[in-house]
Design an enzyme around this catalytic site. Structure first.
Site, PDB file in Angstrom:
ATOM      1  N   GLU A 240       0.883  -1.169   0.019  1.00  0.00           N
ATOM      2  CA  GLU A 240       0.165  -0.082  -0.120  1.00  0.00           C
ATOM      3  C   GLU A 240       0.993   1.359   0.004  1.00  0.00           C
ATOM      4  O   GLU A 240       0.685   2.413  -1.028  1.00  0.00           O
ATOM      5  CB  GLU A 240      -0.961   0.060   1.432  1.00  0.00           C
ATOM      6  CG  GLU A 240      -1.831   1.242   1.366  1.00  0.00           C
ATOM      7  CD  GLU A 240      -2.706   1.007   2.706  1.00  0.00           C
ATOM      8  OE1 GLU A 240      -3.516   1.808   2.858  1.00  0.00           O
ATOM      9  OE2 GLU A 240      -2.175   0.377   3.673  1.00  0.00           O
ATOM     10  N   HIS A 241       1.698   1.341   0.996  1.00  0.00           N
ATOM     11  CA  HIS A 241       2.670   2.427   0.942  1.00  0.00           C
ATOM     12  C   HIS A 241       4.298   2.012   0.792  1.00  0.00           C
ATOM     13  O   HIS A 241       4.527   0.876   1.481  1.00  0.00           O
ATOM     14  CB  HIS A 241       2.610   3.135   2.266  1.00  0.00           C
ATOM     15  CG  HIS A 241       1.391   3.567   2.901  1.00  0.00           C
ATOM     16  ND1 HIS A 241       0.506   2.745   3.702  1.00  0.00           N
ATOM     17  CD2 HIS A 241       0.649   4.528   2.617  1.00  0.00           C
ATOM     18  CE1 HIS A 241      -0.688   3.335   3.722  1.00  0.00           C
ATOM     19  NE2 HIS A 241      -0.568   4.348   3.162  1.00  0.00           N
TER      20      HIS A 241
END
Length: 453
Positions: A347-348
């Site tokens: 996601e990040h």
């Protein structure tokens, strides 16, 4: 303590999407109930799952304005932070919108094709308010809809006991988990209501959980049916969004949050540890990962995590997340770290490296992520709150095939065709269409093309 292991020893399961069990049967029953009984079902589930089940669902607009006014008066720093975050997010979303432009072009003489970008008429936003009422989620979900030109934005958030009803709730021993206060005025988390007003939401409803997703997907006596639903939630909300897709559009089905940091020896272990813990405190199943070619950095980060954990108010959650799902991967080089990141599709993704040719090259090799944070100063938490980026991002490997929430979710890109009769292009297309219709055995198709010759 966080686990440190060599790249060669990382299990294949680490790179797979994470599944924490299905809630499909429960959620399907809730959705069917909401679809058939509307507001009556919403109030029943509010009484069962929430701290309040109000007599009506829509929170009056004057309550939203009052919440914003009170926030400005009582907590001006938070008020200003919300406005700053909103303004940056809106600037970024409007810049995104510029990429989606209308056009018409002549492909062949007399054959004009084009596209139009039309915003959906009504968007539904879900904002959780469990252990952590996500004020920032209001900003992140509403601003791209505003930038897209959506006419009406509807927001659902779990109900709270209205200030006017708190005394009565306390006297009756209700308004707490497991004992909902029933029959009061509709209300929500005050900061969420203030943010909704500041961001331009049209209607807010005191309704949470999978039942709120059903309400926006199907419509009830109070909650209008929307065209697209966005926003995070627990596994029941995620399952509901999956099940209503097709009746409405959705942004994505999000799972537990995650961060993957690629760092070299120039990284500050205190900063890296802080970023890993920032994700870990979200949820006991959140995942924080560091990949580095520096064993010394790995050991320093592991030790720093232990030091910082001791002073965290969210220590219990973060500790469980770090111990169960956290990982430090020792790589032979940073190219191997990128390989792991691309396979994980986090996601990040952070690059904790100094500016220069090496960092630029590593950044160019990264291909699977929700958002990329480049350099020591680019803390992932900035993206969460106030850097313009949207924090609603793909999880559990879905960054391999999709990006995060953006203006695109609220736009329909449709196509147009304009043909000049008997033009050179019209004749060529009619002949080709006739041949293809014959090949597929669709005589009427072929005839509809040739009749124009």
């Amino acid at each position: 303590m966080i686990k440190i292991q060599n790249f060669a020893d990382v299990e294949d399961s680490f790179f797979s999407g994470r599944d924490f069990g299905s809630s499909i049967d429960v959620v399907r029953d809730v959705l069917l109930d909401v679809k058939s009984r509307g507001d009556c079902a919403l109030k029943k589930y509010g009484e069962k799952f929430d701290v309040s089940s109000p007599v009506s669902l829509e929170i009056p607009s004057e309550e939203l304005k009052l919440a914003a006014d009170n926030l400005k008066k009582n907590n001006p720093s938070l008020y200003d932070a919300i406005c700053y975050s909103r303004d940056l997010a809106l600037k970024f979303a409007k810049k995104q919108a510029e990429c989606f432009y209308d056009f018409e072009t002549e492909l062949e003489p007399g054959i004009f094709t084009g596209q139009k970008n039309i915003p959906v008429e009504r968007a539904g936003v879900y904002v959780p308010a469990g252990r952590f009422p996500l004020v920032s989620t209001v900003v992140m979900t509403v601003t791209p809809a505003v930038a897209a030109g959506v006419k009406e934005i509807v927001l659902c958030t779990p109900p709270r006991v209205h200030p006017d009803d708190k005394k009565m709730a306390e006297e009756s021993g209700t308004g707490i988990p497991g004992k909902a206060f029933c029959g009061g005025k509709p209300y929500g988390d005050e900061n969420i209501l203030a943010a909704a007003y500041l961001c331009g939401v049209n209607k807010v409803f005191a309704c949470g959980g999978s039942q709120a997703i059903g309400a926006m997907a199907f419509g009830t006596e109070s909650v209008p049916k929307v065209d697209v639903i966005v926003g995070p939630g627990n596994k029941f909300v995620a399952e509901a969004k999956k099940l209503v897709y097709g009746s409405v559009g959705i942004d994505m089905v999000a799972g537990p949050t995650e961060v993957f940091i690629i760092a070299d020896s120039s990284a500050n272990p205190k900063w890296v540890a802080a970023d890993l813990l920032a994700q870990a405190e979200h949820d006991v199943v959140a995942q924080s990962v560091l990949a580095t070619d520096s064993k010394q950095l790995a050991e320093k980060v592991a030790a720093e995590i232990e030091l910082q954990l001791e002073t965290l108010s969210t220590k219990e959650t973060a500790r469980q997340s770090i111990d169960s799902y956290g990982k430090i991967i020792l790589c032979e080089n940073l190219e191997q770290a990128v390989s792991a990141a691309n396979r994980k599709a986090p996601e990040h993704l952070e690059l904790a490296m100094e500016d220069g040719e090496k960092r630029s090259r590593i950044a160019s090799l990264c291909s699977n992520y929700g958002s990329l944070f480049i350099g020591h100063g680019s803390a992932e938490v900035f993206g969460d709150y106030a850097a313009g980026l949207n924090h609603t991002l793909p999880t559990s490997g879905s960054a391999r095939f999709t990006g995060g929430l953006s203006v695109r979710v609220f736009l329909k890109t449709v196509t147009t065709l304009r043909v000049v009769p008997y033009s050179k292009g019209a004749k060529a297309s009619a002949e080709a269409a006739g041949i293809l219709g014959d090949a597929e055995g669709l005589e009427a198709h072929a005839k509809a093309a040739r009749i124009r010759l």
